[in-house]
Write a protein that holds these residues in place. Structure first.
Motif, PDB file in Angstrom:
ATOM      1  N   MET A   1      10.721  -5.252 -58.117  1.00 25.18           N
ATOM      2  CA  MET A   1      11.556  -5.850 -57.074  1.00 25.18           C
ATOM      3  C   MET A   1      10.707  -6.781 -56.202  1.00 25.18           C
ATOM      4  O   MET A   1       9.647  -6.401 -55.733  1.00 25.18           O
ATOM      5  CB  MET A   1      12.134  -4.721 -56.211  1.00 25.18           C
ATOM      6  CG  MET A   1      13.352  -5.091 -55.410  1.00 25.18           C
ATOM      7  SD  MET A   1      13.974  -3.592 -54.569  1.00 25.18           S
ATOM      8  CE  MET A   1      15.602  -4.090 -54.081  1.00 25.18           C
ATOM      9  N   PHE A   4      10.846  -8.680 -49.746  1.00 25.88           N
ATOM     10  CA  PHE A   4      11.690  -9.431 -48.817  1.00 25.88           C
ATOM     11  C   PHE A   4      11.460  -8.864 -47.423  1.00 25.88           C
ATOM     12  O   PHE A   4      11.037  -7.724 -47.264  1.00 25.88           O
ATOM     13  CB  PHE A   4      13.172  -9.339 -49.205  1.00 25.88           C
ATOM     14  CG  PHE A   4      13.671  -7.944 -49.445  1.00 25.88           C
ATOM     15  CD1 PHE A   4      13.995  -7.105 -48.397  1.00 25.88           C
ATOM     16  CD2 PHE A   4      13.808  -7.461 -50.745  1.00 25.88           C
ATOM     17  CE1 PHE A   4      14.448  -5.814 -48.624  1.00 25.88           C
ATOM     18  CE2 PHE A   4      14.252  -6.165 -50.989  1.00 25.88           C
ATOM     19  CZ  PHE A   4      14.570  -5.336 -49.920  1.00 25.88           C
ATOM     20  N   GLY A  31      25.143  -2.696 -49.270  1.00 29.51           N
ATOM     21  CA  GLY A  31      24.039  -2.900 -50.211  1.00 29.51           C
ATOM     22  C   GLY A  31      24.349  -2.553 -51.654  1.00 29.51           C
ATOM     23  O   GLY A  31      23.487  -2.713 -52.522  1.00 29.51           O
ATOM     24  N   THR A  32      25.569  -2.099 -51.934  1.00 31.44           N
ATOM     25  CA  THR A  32      25.836  -1.602 -53.286  1.00 31.44           C
ATOM     26  C   THR A  32      25.802  -2.707 -54.343  1.00 31.44           C
ATOM     27  O   THR A  32      25.469  -2.445 -55.492  1.00 31.44           O
ATOM     28  CB  THR A  32      27.190  -0.871 -53.345  1.00 31.44           C
ATOM     29  OG1 THR A  32      28.205  -1.723 -52.835  1.00 31.44           O
ATOM     30  CG2 THR A  32      27.147   0.403 -52.506  1.00 31.44           C
ATOM     31  N   ILE A  35      21.562  -4.836 -53.138  1.00 31.97           N
ATOM     32  CA  ILE A  35      20.295  -4.210 -53.518  1.00 31.97           C
ATOM     33  C   ILE A  35      20.175  -4.158 -55.038  1.00 31.97           C
ATOM     34  O   ILE A  35      19.099  -4.402 -55.608  1.00 31.97           O
ATOM     35  CB  ILE A  35      20.185  -2.793 -52.909  1.00 31.97           C
ATOM     36  CG1 ILE A  35      20.234  -2.865 -51.379  1.00 31.97           C
ATOM     37  CG2 ILE A  35      18.890  -2.106 -53.374  1.00 31.97           C
ATOM     38  CD1 ILE A  35      19.125  -3.681 -50.749  1.00 31.97           C
ATOM     39  N   ASP A  36      21.278  -3.864 -55.686  1.00 25.34           N
ATOM     40  CA  ASP A  36      21.303  -3.836 -57.148  1.00 25.34           C
ATOM     41  C   ASP A  36      20.868  -5.194 -57.716  1.00 25.34           C
ATOM     42  O   ASP A  36      19.994  -5.280 -58.579  1.00 25.34           O
ATOM     43  CB  ASP A  36      22.733  -3.490 -57.587  1.00 25.34           C
ATOM     44  CG  ASP A  36      22.860  -3.270 -59.085  1.00 25.34           C
ATOM     45  OD1 ASP A  36      21.833  -3.016 -59.748  1.00 25.34           O
ATOM     46  OD2 ASP A  36      23.991  -3.341 -59.587  1.00 25.34           O
ATOM     47  N   ARG A  39      17.211  -6.158 -57.082  1.00 24.78           N
ATOM     48  CA  ARG A  39      16.323  -5.445 -58.007  1.00 24.78           C
ATOM     49  C   ARG A  39      16.364  -6.073 -59.403  1.00 24.78           C
ATOM     50  O   ARG A  39      15.363  -6.113 -60.108  1.00 24.78           O
ATOM     51  CB  ARG A  39      16.724  -3.966 -58.071  1.00 24.78           C
ATOM     52  CG  ARG A  39      15.778  -3.116 -58.910  1.00 24.78           C
ATOM     53  CD  ARG A  39      16.117  -1.643 -58.847  1.00 24.78           C
ATOM     54  NE  ARG A  39      15.815  -1.081 -57.543  1.00 24.78           N
ATOM     55  CZ  ARG A  39      16.638  -0.296 -56.840  1.00 24.78           C
ATOM     56  NH1 ARG A  39      17.809   0.038 -57.324  1.00 24.78           N
ATOM     57  NH2 ARG A  39      16.280   0.155 -55.667  1.00 24.78           N
ATOM     58  N   LEU A 103      29.835   5.333 -53.899  1.00 24.61           N
ATOM     59  CA  LEU A 103      29.852   3.890 -53.636  1.00 24.61           C
ATOM     60  C   LEU A 103      30.864   3.549 -52.551  1.00 24.61           C
ATOM     61  O   LEU A 103      30.617   2.685 -51.703  1.00 24.61           O
ATOM     62  CB  LEU A 103      30.155   3.118 -54.919  1.00 24.61           C
ATOM     63  CG  LEU A 103      29.029   3.131 -55.955  1.00 24.61           C
ATOM     64  CD1 LEU A 103      29.546   2.679 -57.320  1.00 24.61           C
ATOM     65  CD2 LEU A 103      27.872   2.245 -55.514  1.00 24.61           C
ATOM     66  N   MET A 106      29.546   4.045 -49.135  1.00 25.27           N
ATOM     67  CA  MET A 106      28.544   3.063 -48.722  1.00 25.27           C
ATOM     68  C   MET A 106      29.139   1.684 -48.493  1.00 25.27           C
ATOM     69  O   MET A 106      28.785   0.989 -47.548  1.00 25.27           O
ATOM     70  CB  MET A 106      27.462   2.940 -49.812  1.00 25.27           C
ATOM     71  CG  MET A 106      26.755   4.238 -50.144  1.00 25.27           C
ATOM     72  SD  MET A 106      25.672   4.061 -51.581  1.00 25.27           S
ATOM     73  CE  MET A 106      24.342   3.080 -50.903  1.00 25.27           C
TER      74      MET A 106
END
Lengths: 334, 170
Positions: A1, A4, A31-32, A35-36, A39, A103, A106
């Motif tokens: 990753m 940042f 972030g679901t 962030i995925d 990455r 999920l 979140m």
């Protein structure tokens, strides 16, 4: 990753100013998706500004019988909110058929609207993809496209918009409220989602640093009798092949009001206006539903692997509307 | 109306910083970069290896933990964003050396084979009861965010029903 930078904002204006301060600044909500994709090296923000502490998570009733859903309200909370579950069951049903319980806990509602497509070529960070790398081409058109769109496509992109909730919100004429470097504005949700055309990298009209503060759903008596039908490869935790958000008011066996939108078949949450026009004021019969569905799907541009969606979508429309009409008959009050 | 901000934008840096977390009721501090996931912070920095890394992309549920009592995926949560929240992992389920009733029920019902998904299954199973979604026709749907490659699903559901019934409700 990739590395940042990270900052956490306490108020809306500071969050906006912090994102604006860097061209590679982005908001971070649930972030679901984000962030995925960071990455997976699909998104490359230099700065993430965490907005989860902002006071934008309420669900409030509006004077017209509608509801104001905060941009940071979580999918799970919105689905259970009394004002939503009672007056807009189609929204609750769409939310609860999306993703998984974790999920939904979140993911924010604003993030749900802004979630990126599930096209494997977009997400692999390697293949030609006009959304990820404008001008590089579309690997899906000649590749694997069983799950892709048959409406609203272009020769640049055929990816399906993945949201369920957005389909319900489009059917109900929701309004997306934003705050950004040029102040506040309200965008009708059907205009919020852009067709790919020649610029599939542009999915919505948000400017850099513009934040969704709320989603307004106007009051609509018809919405009390509404439902979300989702057809998918497995019964749970899967994206739609076809979905139908429908609200209908039948009086004396005539369609007095109708709201219809489709998911899983188009490059944006698809308001089925052709079908609505076909049905409004006419008989609430299975034959009329089938004819309206046929007209809505007439402009479809399927490819070999997703041709089945044209028929499947029509059947799903008929099933959803028949169930709503039968419910009205059983109710016996109209 | 343009935005006028009294204070300058927040400083953001990608460098390692001290992050203070509350995990299973204990305050801990660690030096990590913002890109470190809560999952990696738990496993690699705090030695809490109960939480498992399955897909690392929010699909499998093996990394399920609680944030303020709500089940979330630690692979899609930044550790730095966990500041200010109460994190609970599978290690926090036991009480004074006694297994949580759900853990005991999983053993009694043989609710796992390889065991890799089990910590996540447990965190979802206990949360499910809290959420009031443990009716017979709800369990499968509300456990759907936890994949079991060994397909121990029927036994997992049996274990959940037992704990539900022992608690006297749905």
């Amino acid at each position: 990753m990739r590395p940042f930078a990270y900052a956490r904002a306490d108020d809306v204006d500071t969050a906006i100013a912090t994102v604006l301060a860097r061209p590679d600044g982005e908001f971070l909500a649930g972030g679901t998706t984000e962030i995925d994709l960071v990455r997976q090296d699909v998104l490359r923000p230099g700065l993430l500004v965490d907005i989860n502490d902002l006071p934008l998570d309420r669900v409030d009733d509006l004077p017209d019988g509608g509801v104001r859903i905060g941009g940071l309200a979580r999918m799970s909370d919105v689905a259970e909110a009394p004002g939503v579950a009672e007056r807009f069951p189609v929204i609750s049903e769409a939310l609860l058929q999306g993703a998984s319980p974790q999920l939904r806990t979140m993911a924010s509602m604003a993030g749900n609207l802004c979630q990126r497509v599930r096209c494997g070529y977009f997400r692999d960070a390697v293949s030609p993809c006009n959304k990820r790398d404008p001008g590089s081409g579309c690997a899906a058109i000649t590749g694997f496209h069983r799950g892709h769109a048959v409406l609203g496509t272009s020769d640049k992109c055929i990816a399906t918009h993945p949201s369920d909730a957005a389909v319900a919100l489009v059917a109900l004429d929701a309004v997306v409220r934003t705050r950004g470097p040029h102040g506040e504005r309200a965008v009708p949700i059907d205009e919020f989602f852009l067709l790919p055309g020649d610029t599939p990298e542009r999915e919505h009209p948000l400017e850099h640093g513009e934040l969704i503060t709320a989603i307004d759903v106007p009051g609509a008596a018809t919405a009390r009798r509404s439902s979300y039908l989702k057809v998918r490869d497995r019964a749970s935790y899967e994206f739609a092949l076809v979905s139908v958000a429908a609200a209908m008011d039948v009086r004396y066996r005539t369609v007095a009001d109708i709201r219809l939108a489709l998911g899983g078949v188009a490059t944006k949450p698809w308001r089925a206006r052709t079908a609505e026009r076909s049905l409004l004021g006419g008989p609430a019969t299975r034959e009329a539903f089938a004819e309206a569905a046929r007209r809505e799907l007439a402009p479809a541009t399927p490819l070999p692997q997703n041709e089945f969606k044209v028929e499947l979508a029509q059947r799903a429309i008929v099933r959803a509307l028949t169930a709503l009409a039968d419910g009205d008959e059983e109710g016996g009050t109209r | 109306m343009a935005i006028h901000v009294g204070s300058p934008p927040l400083e953001g840096t990608s460098k390692a910083r001290t992050v203070a977390l509350t995990v299973n009721g204990e305050g801990v501090e660690l030096r990590i970069e913002p890109r470190v996931s809560l999952l990696d912070a738990l496993r690699e920095h705090l030695g809490l290896t109960g939480t498992k890394k399955g897909c690392d992309q929010g699909t499998c549920g093996a990394c399920t933990v609680w944030s303020d009592g709500r089940r979330v995926l630690s692979c899609l949560t930044l550790a730095v964003a966990g500041e200010g929240h109460e994190i609970t992992t599978v290690e926090g389920l036991q009480d004074g050396g006694e297994l949580h009733p759900m853990q005991a029920a999983f053993i009694a019902h043989d609710a796992f084979q390889c065991g890799y998904c089990t910590p996540g299954q447990l965190m979802s199973a206990v949360a499910l009861l809290e959420e009031g979604r443990a009716a017979d026709d709800e369990i499968a749907e509300w456990m759907s965010g936890n994949i079991c490659r060994c397909a121990a699903y029927p036994n997992i559901r049996d274990a959940i029903r037992e704990v539900r019934d022992a608690a006297g409700g749905e």
